[in-house]
Design an enzyme around this catalytic site. Structure first.
Site, PDB file in Angstrom:
ATOM      1  N   GLY A   1      67.540  24.731  29.455  1.00  0.00           N
ATOM      2  CA  GLY A   1      66.542  23.808  28.933  1.00  0.00           C
ATOM      3  C   GLY A   1      65.195  24.049  29.589  1.00  0.00           C
ATOM      4  N   CYS A   2      64.151  23.443  29.014  1.00  0.00           N
ATOM      5  CA  CYS A   2      62.806  23.681  29.541  1.00  0.00           C
ATOM      6  C   CYS A   2      62.623  23.093  30.937  1.00  0.00           C
ATOM      7  CB  CYS A   2      61.757  23.135  28.572  1.00  0.00           C
ATOM      8  SG  CYS A   2      61.973  21.402  28.107  1.00  0.00           S
ATOM      9  N   PHE A   3      63.111  21.864  31.167  1.00  0.00           N
ATOM     10  CA  PHE A   3      62.993  21.276  32.500  1.00  0.00           C
ATOM     11  C   PHE A   3      63.798  22.055  33.542  1.00  0.00           C
ATOM     12  CE2 PHE A   3      61.973  17.340  30.008  1.00  0.00           C
ATOM     13  CZ  PHE A   3      60.696  17.146  30.509  1.00  0.00           C
TER      14      PHE A   3
END
Length: 325
Positions: A130-132
């Protein structure tokens, strides 16, 4: 060498960014595009700036039973919607899943490309982080690997641009009037990215991440993601920076900086920026990470992973400099 690729979910932000990167890739040839909301349209109707050679590609309705011959499929679908369909993709087609259904699932490599490239190379099924997690884990990995921080009781304060929430459909929270001049925390205590962050922290440290706290926020900008991570440790700032420089010495996309990074530094690129500040007397280490949530946080890392599984140079199609200003 021409590698035939397809994108499913091309109507979304992640799929559209994958299209932009693949259009300029020296070895990838886009031969298939699928998207529910835009099925039947030509690419040029959905993306007017697409290169002329791709303008007449027709966006199809997603159906794994009717795929043309492909080497690689990029899947950019909402979490919870891809597992069943991707299981029906022929095994000879390599898949990079940009969505969240296959992270730490048996048979799938976790595609944290800057940290574990050797675990990705040659695989046929890769789950993009995921981006985070992309920003958080890139900042934390050197510290965890060197034992400079405690894996438990890590606190992550994260900010992302509105595109990190996807197109949003009819949800007005992501429209201009709601998001402009606004700052919104969301996903408190149970965000979908927490399990993969915790799992990776434990694999990097061989310790428990039981005290992990993660709070994301939407900020009124289109793209960009910054995490500020608070951890316990007695290391100095210089020692943290040295650990990161050694850890990423051979990695082409991670930049270790002496000053706090800014989201603008990464815009439109596959770069990740990390920095640190520490106070040994307070048993405190602050780790900072910046990525473009659609670049390293999604499509950029997906292309990097595709390069690895296809035996190409990791940087192929990803050499472009960030957009500035």
């Amino acid at each position: 060498m021409s590698i035939r690729v397809g994108i499913v979910g091309i109507s979304g932000f992640g799929g559209g960014e994958a299209l932009r990167l693949i259009a300029g890739h020296p070895s990838f040839e886009l031969v298939y595009a699928a998207g529910e909301g835009s099925a039947g349209s030509r690419l040029a109707e959905r993306f007017p700036g697409v290169p002329a050679r791709l303008a007449d590609v027709v966006i199809e309705r997603w159906d794994p039973a009717s795929l043309p011959p492909l080497d690689v499929l990029f899947a950019s679908l909402p979490t919870g919607t891809s597992a069943e369909a991707l299981a029906r993709v022929p095994p000879e087609v390599k898949i990079v899943d940009i969505g969240g259904d296959h992270r730490y699932v048996d048979g799938w490599a976790y595609g944290l490309a800057d940290i574990w490239p050797d675990r990705i190379a040659g695989r046929t099924r890769v789950a993009n982080p995921g981006c985070f997690p992309a920003a958080t884990l890139t900042a934390l990995a050197p510290l965890l690997a060197d034992g400079l921080i405690e894996p438990g009781n890590i606190v992550i304060d994260a900010k992302t641009g509105i595109s990190g929430a996807g197109r949003g459909g009819a949800d007005s929270r992501f429209g201009y009037a709601e998001s402009n001049e606004n700052l919104v925390p969301y996903g408190l205590l149970r965000h979908v990215h927490m399990p993969e962050i915790a799992e990776t922290i434990e694999r990097l440290s061989v310790g428990s991440a039981a005290g992990l706290v993660f709070t994301p926020h939407l900020v009124p900008m289109t793209r960009g993601l910054l995490v500020t991570v608070y951890a316990r440790g007695r290391a100095t700032t210089d020692r943290c920076l040295d650990a990161a420089r050694r850890f990423y010495a051979a990695r082409p996309f991670v930049r270790v900086t002496d000053r706090p990074p800014q989201t603008k530094w990464a815009t439109g690129s596959n770069l990740a920026f990390v920095s640190y500040a520490a106070d040994p007397e307070r048993n405190l280490v602050i780790a900072m990470g910046v990525v473009d949530n659609l670049g390293k946080g999604a499509a950029g890392q997906a292309v990097q992973n595709a390069n690895l599984i296809c035996g190409l140079p990791e940087t192929a199609g990803l050499d472009g400099a960030p957009v500035w200003p």
